[in-house]
Design an enzyme around this catalytic site. Sequence first.
Site, PDB file in Angstrom:
ATOM      1  N   PHE A   1     112.318  33.199  72.964  1.00  0.00           N
ATOM      2  CA  PHE A   1     110.871  33.060  73.224  1.00  0.00           C
ATOM      3  C   PHE A   1     110.010  33.174  71.972  1.00  0.00           C
ATOM      4  CE2 PHE A   1     112.917  35.521  76.733  1.00  0.00           C
ATOM      5  CZ  PHE A   1     113.139  34.449  77.566  1.00  0.00           C
TER       6      PHE A   1
ATOM      7  N   LEU B   1     112.519  14.165  80.469  1.00  0.00           N
ATOM      8  CA  LEU B   1     113.894  13.708  80.251  1.00  0.00           C
ATOM      9  C   LEU B   1     114.823  14.133  81.376  1.00  0.00           C
ATOM     10  CD1 LEU B   1     114.030  14.512  76.464  1.00  0.00           C
ATOM     11  CD2 LEU B   1     114.326  12.239  77.448  1.00  0.00           C
ATOM     12  N   ASN B   2     114.592  15.323  81.896  1.00  0.00           N
ATOM     13  CA  ASN B   2     115.492  15.843  82.919  1.00  0.00           C
ATOM     14  C   ASN B   2     114.675  16.686  83.892  1.00  0.00           C
ATOM     15  OD1 ASN B   2     117.273  17.893  84.203  1.00  0.00           O
ATOM     16  ND2 ASN B   2     118.855  16.853  83.026  1.00  0.00           N
TER      17      ASN B   2
ATOM     18  N   GLU C   1     106.494  25.357  76.037  1.00  0.00           N
ATOM     19  CA  GLU C   1     105.392  26.316  75.978  1.00  0.00           C
ATOM     20  C   GLU C   1     104.203  26.014  76.887  1.00  0.00           C
ATOM     21  OE1 GLU C   1     106.036  25.911  71.746  1.00  0.00           O
ATOM     22  OE2 GLU C   1     105.698  28.045  71.513  1.00  0.00           O
TER      23      GLU C   1
HETATM   24 MO1  MOS Z   1     108.384  29.360  70.424  1.00  0.00          MO
HETATM   25  S1  MOS Z   1     107.067  30.955  70.292  1.00  0.00           S
HETATM   26  O1  MOS Z   1     107.860  28.375  69.137  1.00  0.00           O
HETATM   27  O2  MOS Z   1     109.938  29.998  70.179  1.00  0.00           O
END
Ligand code: MOS
Length: 684
Positions: A187, A575-576, A650
């Site tokens: 993350f 894509l999926n 994101e």
């Molecule tokens: Mo993300 S915060 O660019 O891993």
Amino acid sequence: MDIGAAMRVAGVIAVLTHENRPAMAGSDKAWKDDVAPEEGSPFRPLYDDKIMFSGQPIALVLAEEWETARYAASLVDIEYDKQAFVTDLHQQRDQAFVVKKPEKPHGDADKAFAAATVRHEAEYFIPTEHHNPMELFASTVTWDGGGKLTVYDKTQGVQNVQRYLCSVFDRKPEELRVISPYVGGAFGAGLRPQYQVVLATLGALALQRSVRLVLTRQQMYGLGYRPATIERLKLGAKSDGTLEALSHEAIAVTSQFEEFSRNDTGWAALLYKSANAKYVHRLARLDLPTSSDMRAPGAATGVYALECAMDELAVALKLDPVELRLRCYSDKDQNEDIPYTSKALRECYRQGAEAFGWSRRQAEPRSMRDGGDLVGWGMATGVWEALQMPAAARIVLTANGHAEISCAASDIGTGTYTIMAQVAADTLGLPIENITIRLGDSTMPQAPVEGGSWMAASASHAVAAVAEEVRIELLALAKKLKNSPLADAKLEDVALADGRLVSKRDASRAVSIADMMREGAVERIEKEKTNSFAADKSHARNTHSAVFAEVKVDEQLGVVRVTRIVSAVAAGRILNAKTAHSQIMGSVVWGIGMALHEETVFDHRFGRIMNANIAEYHVPVNADVHDIKVIFVDEPDSLVNPMGIKGLGEIGIVGVAAAVANAVYHATGKRIRDLPITLDKLQS
Ligand code: MOS
């Protein structure tokens, strides 16, 4: 530091400190990894006797068993000189300094705000949050002899870690290989090399043997974090709901030694037209580790505040929140005054609202009920970037019709393996069972860190680029065949499909890949290529979403349940469907956590984190997550890149916390601007 007692424990091999460790680089430059902040001096574990934050590693105990090392570490005796420190953003806000930001102001936002018919001004707060991936940060360094090391690391970028370790420990690239084929969540925490990889390497070099280092959950709180941020919004509008003034000021946290910042304030200019606008971004230095990227850094926080402020403005204007956004809708990136490659956000609002049943919303707060619960419906907008980065891929096609594709990219659980296999199967015209994808090894073709939602576009284009090279080679081979049906075919006339090279003009003219490789006595075709794309600044590249949330609030107790979320996302070509859905659903769950649960709690008297564990650091669990509906709005885009891919890692979290917060207001009539919205805040 007295390490005597620790050294006397049976099974302890060494205790490394700043006084006895092997050599490490001395310059700031040597410690700057690919994604380090430009300004400042990166953290160096065990470098000297200065302690910069609670949780800083100051000794490394190496033992035959992990438990022995942990016990011996408790016996290291340390004397400290105490100095003044501050860990509270609120205490330090007036000392914050302005960061140079690209967003240009326009007009006179202060004057326009003062003159506006309807005004809203408020401050929002997002506390420190920690990434807390299930998998702990861990590094295993094997001593391969001859000074060679293989480093198995948890990272979002093996080549970033390799360059960094080579620089810190003065190794040649061929002497140090970094491997990370699977990542159990990151993350953003794995974008920069973390200190455990330095310590494990240090240990291996000191002992000339293999070392494994696994951080404890508590130690994970000594890494980067989403910076606590104060966001001040000022919105001034005409009575028809068009914006006259928009000002967004952010104060975020960084360490005493580095300046980490992301764009919190510029998103407003991407979403909403305003004749006058102003943005200020400040950083406050605290005695903490450097803050870091966490899923949608800058946007998750900045857009939370913006979208709550827009909701408050809608209330002041007596306008439906969706209607207000449509009246301010911007078809341009006003920061740069350029159009978008595509922007299907209007369609997100429409499809999201319809799926949610938004038209049945009663505007008045506290007007919707379900038994003893107050029901609230809120919404918010999300926006993120659609970036791509240079990346290379290698294809090895063998005569049995199997292709192996390798790239140093990580798959942090986002589905990179899957989508790369799909793109490879598609572009090579092979069944997907014939494709093997290999990732996460620094010896593989160049890849950027897996972050910023750019990997799907970047890796897909690398695969497509190198598949093109394979097609060129196969056509040359086909032409050499006796009585070749493709003897005078041009490259643009042939395609790879169903394991064959086929004429696009006449499908009966085709050669099987396996046959021609066999006939030409070619065992394997191996090609490597870097993607390429024009540096085109004529268009803005963004993904968008509209998030709708329903909450039910127990009127007596203030307990909030998020009973429904609809997230309608426009992110170019999907894509999926399955991995895409999982990306957005996971992000939405995190958004619920951001709204209601997550907070790293400090005792500022000691500069220490009070809930450095996942028992007391609250995240949503099954019982907190109810109905989540994800909609992908059709968004064909031939400009963003040749395959129209925008990326999804994101966008899913942006706007969710605001939609929930706005729903809580609608349910209760109480506006809680400080996250997380806990029941004590609702009941006070
Ligand atoms: Mo993300 S915060 O660019 O891993």
